[in-house]
Design an enzyme around this catalytic site. Structure first.
Site, PDB file in Angstrom:
ATOM      1  CE  LYS A  52      -3.833  -2.475   2.061  1.00 27.39           C
ATOM      2  NZ  LYS A  52      -4.668  -2.810   3.208  1.00 27.39           N
ATOM      3  CD  GLN A  96      -3.512  -4.450   6.272  1.00 25.58           C
ATOM      4  OE1 GLN A  96      -3.669  -3.406   5.646  1.00 25.58           O
ATOM      5  NE2 GLN A  96      -3.844  -5.607   5.754  1.00 25.58           N
ATOM      6  CG  ASP A 119      -9.754  -0.374   4.451  1.00 27.71           C
ATOM      7  OD1 ASP A 119      -9.422  -0.879   3.363  1.00 27.71           O
ATOM      8  OD2 ASP A 119      -9.040  -0.404   5.474  1.00 27.71           O
TER       9      ASP A 119
END
Ligand code: GUN
Length: 285
Positions: A52, A96, A119
């Site tokens: 990422k 995460q 997200d």
């Protein structure tokens, strides 16, 4: 032989488009910054977080990494999220997953401001998708839609069968296919006659989480098969290389499809491309 849907190539094209778009924002004095939080050092998470950060650097998005020790308390993580929510220089916040067992993932994901929830996990964004209003969409299912569209596969009116009902993949996948005017069926572990239902699909999305679960008996001749699974198989011989596979038994299914995604190189690379798109969307007019 089936058309191979090349997620590597499509994700690279999306990242290049985003890079150009970000450069034009920079000329206008607009920058984008993603905060990436990792708690503990799960090796798989470290690889994802590294990828990422690399994608951010390529596109021209700044990334700020917060690598917190495993023992971090939930209160400490909530306090960091709160400060990032209020920091105007931060456009997106990503925590995460999975988190260590002593943390409540639901509580943490809902603490992120819906305006920075790149997200697409916050209930406000999940709800926005259901009612068809603007919001961040979960990256993997958004990536599947891009794979289909950019491969010239029309969704409108098609029988779409999604196998899996997770909040991150199955449910948003069904909502997105419905938004594209597909006729959508969601299947799960309690579905009766699963193979029979799957054989109705013009577009089959496999997200059951079991390696090579779907063989040719689940697939109608000429169907499009999208494999969301990713599993690491142990080496065939001791000391050999481990191999990746998906939820689909590719060799059994591919001869019967009109198009299919490989693993690796199908859906996987699209998740990060769509995360980057969500980051850029924070400044899009
Ligand atoms: N862990 C595995 N996939 C994801 C994802 O898409 N987002 C986050 N935040 N964590 C993950």
């Amino acid at each position: 032989m089936a058309q191979l849907i090349d997620g590597k190539q499509i994700s690279a094209a999306i990242k290049d488009e985003l890079k150009t778009e970000v450069a034009s924002y920079k000329e206008q004095g607009i920058s984008i910054c993603l905060a990436v939080i990792q708690v503990g050092n799960d090796p798989a998470s470290s690889v994802y977080v590294g990828n990422k950060k690399k994608a951010c650097a390529y596109i021209g998005i700044e990334s700020k990494a917060y690598e917190l020790p495993e023992e971090t308390t939930e209160a400490e993580l909530l306090s960091l999220i709160d400060s990032l929510n209020q920091d105007d220089s931060i456009n997106g916040i990503l925590v995460q997953l999975p988190l260590p067992k002593h943390m409540d993932e639901y509580k943490i994901t809902q603490a992120i401001s819906p305006k920075k929830d790149v997200d697409g996990f916050h209930e406000q964004n999940v709800g926005a998708l259901q009612v068809g209003s603007q919001g961040f969409v979960s990256c993997t299912p958004a990536g599947v839609i891009q794979l289909l569209k950019r491969s010239g596969i029309d969704i409108c009116g098609k029988e779409c069968v999604v196998v899996g009902r997770s909040n991150i993949v199955g449910k948003p996948m069904a909502a997105l296919l419905l938004r594209e005017n597909g006729t959508v069926t969601i299947c799960h572990s309690r579905t009766r006659n699963l193979a029979e239902v799957c054989r109705r699909a013009d577009i089959l999305v496999a997200a059951i989480g079991k390696p090579k679960f779907f063989d040719a008996s689940y697939v109608k001749e000429g169907a499009v098969v999208i494999d969301v699974g990713i599993h690491r198989l142990p080496p065939a011989v001791e000391g050999g290389k481990s191999k990746l596979c998906g939820d689909v038994d590719f060799d059994s299914v591919a001869p019967h499809c009109s198009a299919i995604t490989p693993v690796p190189g199908g859906v996987g690379p699209m998740t990060i491309a769509m995360l980057m798109d969500n980051c850029v969307a924070t400044v899009r007019k």
